[in-house]
Write a protein that holds these residues in place. Sequence first.
Motif, mmCIF file in Angstrom:
data_model
loop_
_atom_site.group_PDB
_atom_site.id
_atom_site.type_symbol
_atom_site.label_atom_id
_atom_site.label_comp_id
_atom_site.label_asym_id
_atom_site.label_seq_id
_atom_site.Cartn_x
_atom_site.Cartn_y
_atom_site.Cartn_z
ATOM 1 N N ILE A 20 38.874 53.389 41.768
ATOM 2 C CA ILE A 20 37.703 53.019 41.196
ATOM 3 C C ILE A 20 36.380 53.469 41.409
ATOM 4 O O ILE A 20 36.210 54.247 42.010
ATOM 5 N N PHE A 21 35.665 51.947 40.098
ATOM 6 C CA PHE A 21 34.434 52.598 40.691
ATOM 7 C C PHE A 21 33.582 51.664 41.188
ATOM 8 O O PHE A 21 33.790 50.224 40.497
ATOM 9 N N MET A 22 32.926 51.655 42.434
ATOM 10 C CA MET A 22 32.471 50.394 43.105
ATOM 11 C C MET A 22 31.264 50.055 43.515
ATOM 12 O O MET A 22 31.058 51.027 43.967
ATOM 13 N N GLU A 23 30.571 49.233 43.122
ATOM 14 C CA GLU A 23 29.074 49.120 43.165
ATOM 15 C C GLU A 23 28.460 48.980 44.709
ATOM 16 O O GLU A 23 29.729 48.015 45.653
ATOM 17 N N LYS A 24 27.184 49.290 44.645
ATOM 18 C CA LYS A 24 27.159 48.617 46.803
ATOM 19 C C LYS A 24 25.852 47.188 46.526
ATOM 20 O O LYS A 24 26.125 46.923 45.002
ATOM 21 N N PRO A 25 26.036 47.231 47.601
ATOM 22 C CA PRO A 25 26.892 46.861 48.221
ATOM 23 C C PRO A 25 28.509 46.365 48.724
ATOM 24 O O PRO A 25 28.361 46.037 47.592
ATOM 25 N N VAL A 26 29.493 46.772 49.544
ATOM 26 C CA VAL A 26 30.611 46.499 49.522
ATOM 27 C C VAL A 26 30.978 45.378 50.343
ATOM 28 O O VAL A 26 32.128 45.292 50.241
ATOM 29 N N ALA A 27 30.038 44.296 50.651
ATOM 30 C CA ALA A 27 30.519 43.075 51.509
ATOM 31 C C ALA A 27 28.961 42.598 51.964
ATOM 32 O O ALA A 27 28.421 42.978 51.642
ATOM 33 N N THR A 28 28.856 41.932 51.822
ATOM 34 C CA THR A 28 27.946 40.567 52.453
ATOM 35 C C THR A 28 28.057 40.074 54.484
ATOM 36 O O THR A 28 27.095 39.662 54.788
ATOM 37 N N ASP A 29 29.433 40.615 55.227
ATOM 38 C CA ASP A 29 29.401 39.678 56.272
ATOM 39 C C ASP A 29 30.202 41.147 56.840
ATOM 40 O O ASP A 29 30.600 42.085 56.254
ATOM 41 N N ALA A 30 30.408 40.612 58.552
ATOM 42 C CA ALA A 30 31.289 41.565 59.120
ATOM 43 C C ALA A 30 32.719 41.704 58.693
ATOM 44 O O ALA A 30 34.149 42.414 58.327
ATOM 45 N N PRO A 31 32.792 39.930 58.238
ATOM 46 C CA PRO A 31 35.031 39.995 58.122
ATOM 47 C C PRO A 31 35.066 40.871 56.713
ATOM 48 O O PRO A 31 36.061 41.476 56.716
ATOM 49 N N GLY A 32 34.191 40.708 56.001
ATOM 50 C CA GLY A 32 34.230 41.022 54.733
ATOM 51 C C GLY A 32 34.263 43.185 54.855
ATOM 52 O O GLY A 32 35.394 43.760 54.201
ATOM 53 N N ILE A 33 34.012 43.295 55.566
ATOM 54 C CA ILE A 33 33.215 44.623 55.805
ATOM 55 C C ILE A 33 34.880 45.357 56.898
ATOM 56 O O ILE A 33 34.915 46.263 55.933
ATOM 57 N N ARG A 34 35.512 44.361 57.222
ATOM 58 C CA ARG A 34 36.181 44.651 57.796
ATOM 59 C C ARG A 34 38.137 45.049 56.831
ATOM 60 O O ARG A 34 38.561 45.406 56.596
ATOM 61 N N ARG A 35 37.455 43.930 55.552
ATOM 62 C CA ARG A 35 38.566 44.072 54.909
ATOM 63 C C ARG A 35 38.942 45.072 53.480
ATOM 64 O O ARG A 35 39.368 45.491 53.387
ATOM 65 N N VAL A 36 37.537 45.589 53.983
ATOM 66 C CA VAL A 36 37.038 46.798 53.074
ATOM 67 C C VAL A 36 37.124 48.163 53.419
ATOM 68 O O VAL A 36 38.124 49.034 52.700
ATOM 69 N N LEU A 37 37.671 48.007 54.762
ATOM 70 C CA LEU A 37 37.457 49.501 55.480
ATOM 71 C C LEU A 37 38.999 49.511 55.890
ATOM 72 O O LEU A 37 40.160 50.532 55.225
ATOM 73 N N ALA A 38 39.980 48.322 55.588
ATOM 74 C CA ALA A 38 41.714 48.101 55.658
ATOM 75 C C ALA A 38 41.900 48.707 54.312
ATOM 76 O O ALA A 38 43.129 49.463 54.254
ATOM 77 N N ALA A 39 40.965 48.330 53.104
ATOM 78 C CA ALA A 39 41.408 48.584 51.795
ATOM 79 C C ALA A 39 41.459 49.578 51.592
ATOM 80 O O ALA A 39 42.455 51.178 50.632
ATOM 81 N N ALA A 40 39.993 50.319 52.402
ATOM 82 C CA ALA A 40 39.894 52.147 51.962
ATOM 83 C C ALA A 40 41.314 53.148 52.708
ATOM 84 O O ALA A 40 41.221 53.985 52.266
ATOM 85 N N GLU A 41 41.777 52.721 53.707
ATOM 86 C CA GLU A 41 42.450 52.957 54.409
ATOM 87 C C GLU A 41 43.986 53.419 53.421
ATOM 88 O O GLU A 41 44.350 54.209 53.370
ATOM 89 N N GLU A 42 44.242 52.069 52.890
ATOM 90 C CA GLU A 42 45.326 51.952 52.038
ATOM 91 C C GLU A 42 45.123 52.629 51.143
ATOM 92 O O GLU A 42 46.064 53.960 50.274
ATOM 93 N N ALA A 43 43.900 52.765 50.423
ATOM 94 C CA ALA A 43 43.337 53.386 49.331
ATOM 95 C C ALA A 43 43.695 55.220 49.280
ATOM 96 O O ALA A 43 44.147 55.449 48.356
ATOM 97 N N LYS A 44 43.588 55.560 50.853
ATOM 98 C CA LYS A 44 43.220 57.166 51.122
ATOM 99 C C LYS A 44 44.764 57.416 50.704
ATOM 100 O O LYS A 44 44.949 58.235 50.745
ATOM 101 N N LYS A 45 45.727 56.220 51.418
ATOM 102 C CA LYS A 45 46.942 57.015 51.200
ATOM 103 C C LYS A 45 47.406 56.606 50.054
ATOM 104 O O LYS A 45 48.654 57.459 50.137
ATOM 105 N N LYS A 46 47.256 56.002 48.851
ATOM 106 C CA LYS A 46 47.446 55.604 47.992
ATOM 107 C C LYS A 46 47.131 57.213 47.028
ATOM 108 O O LYS A 46 47.257 57.246 46.319
ATOM 109 N N LYS A 47 46.227 58.149 46.968
ATOM 110 C CA LYS A 47 45.170 59.161 46.610
ATOM 111 C C LYS A 47 44.924 58.480 45.443
ATOM 112 O O LYS A 47 44.840 58.581 44.463
ATOM 113 N N LEU A 48 43.939 57.149 46.142
ATOM 114 C CA LEU A 48 43.234 56.613 45.248
ATOM 115 C C LEU A 48 41.656 57.429 45.231
ATOM 116 O O LEU A 48 41.226 56.503 45.782
ATOM 117 N N ASN A 49 41.132 57.407 43.598
ATOM 118 C CA ASN A 49 39.957 57.966 44.191
ATOM 119 C C ASN A 49 38.587 56.454 44.256
ATOM 120 O O ASN A 49 38.921 56.023 42.932
#
Length: 452
Positions: free
Chosen positions: A154-183
């Motif tokens: 993934i290449f994703m532009e900033k910002p990555v969310a606009t509210d706290a619930p969105g941030i928490r979703r991105v943080l959770a998916a970021a963990e998943e991306a690490k486990k899958k070794k997705l750049n």
Amino acid sequence: MTTKEINELAADRRQFLKTSGLLTGSALLAQLPLGLSAAPRFGAHSSVDDTIKVALIGCGGRGRGAAMQALNTKQNIKIVAIADAFQDRVDIAYKTLTSRQDAAQKIDLPKERQFVGLDAYKQAIALADVVILATPPGFRPSHFEEAVKQSKHIFMEKPVATDAPGIRRVLAAAEEAKKKKLNVVVGLQRHYQSNYREAIKRIHDGAIGDIVGGSVYWISGGVWVNPRKPDQTEMEYQLRNWYYFNWLCGDHITEQHVHNIDVANWVKRGYPVSAQGTGGRQVRTGKEYGEIFDHHTVDFVYADGTTINSQCRHYEGTYSKVDEQFLGTKGRIDSFNGNKTILKGYKGQPIYAHGSAKTDIDPYQVEHNELFEAIAKGQYKFADAENGAKSTMTSILGRMATYSGNLIKWDDAINSQISLFPDQLAWDAKPKILPNADGFYPVAVPGKTVTV
Ligand SMILES: NC(=O)c1ccc[n+]([C@@H]2O[C@H](COP(=O)([O-])OP(=O)(O)OC[C@H]3O[C@@H](n4cnc5c(N)ncnc54)[C@H](O)[C@@H]3O)[C@@H](O)[C@H]2O)c1
């Protein structure tokens, strides 16, 4: 290299290819005997060549720019799908991409792979090895989640969310991306700009001592307005004018100023524990400017007590400054502008000077060069999403402070349950923020507005 090391590296690479979805089944088996020196083969749908398939989601100015930068890389890439909420934006992207005659072999976009609509991203993501996410940031959490779910780089532009619930979703998916070794690369491109990289490395090594203060700025003019058309639903109007609505944009403290706030976090190697600030609408007060403020100034306080001041504003015809400066116990840095950076002592003595713009590659290009090189080599190198989310959260913390007029703590901000996103996403559905009978939108009132 010992046999053990070679076996471990081969196992790592096999795991990378498997988990990243780039090689499966017979393609994976075919890959194994090639040995470590051979380039891995790519393409979830292609086992016979090294093509890296790219999908562009969000065909606006930045999305088209990022696609061009992907085309400029040395790797064998092919743009195989584009998606946008609107047909006219898909058409512009198709025209722009196919006008690159030097890259004609790299564009493969028949009509059936040009997707339009609010759900178009899902189909485009499915066809790619790498996705470029460049819609307004309100959609980033769901698009990033989907790309991770489908095991894409993934290449994703900033910002990555606009509210706290969105941030928490991105943080959770970021963990998943690490486990899958997705750049995952986030378009906070100062991290890919050599004067920032070199100067901040030296700051972290203690060149100017401990950082005890600083100021970051995005003070400039404003952006475009797309006048309302009679046949538009409110949802379409807000999407066409996404900059002025917080569920889509986050206000300019998030949309633009996140770059400079992120540099403060990078220099401080952490995120603020609290913020307080002032903001409002001084010159940009018309109904066409939706609900966002035209200025914010915020004190961000870090765990060691350091305060970094942030200023952002959109006033036409005034002084401009997009930059960062920091004070250390042994020296200072006054500017990162023009690819030049000078660290100096308080008597003016030079500590480090970074060279000129001429020798540095455009960071927007570097992001793609490094991402595609890593992917082609089967390397897992980039996990930018967590910092992208926390720096975006810092900017949201700043907005929460200026909108409410209160001192807001990081922990309260990031745990906020206030969701700005509409309950239903459809062209005829109603966003949460609506105009009054005169066409004006409600605007935050410090002292009254609740933000956490
Ligand atoms: N890193 C940088 O320096 C930089 C510079 C400019 C923009 N950006 C970021 O890039 C992103 C896009 O900005 P832009 O200037 O290209 O805006 P833009 O308005 O030109 O493009 C956004 C595109 O996304 C489309 N879109 C909206 N909702 C969509 C959805 N649900 N699904 C698919 N497409 C959708 C819009 O129709 C539009 O074509 C923003 O997050 C912005 O902050 C980053």
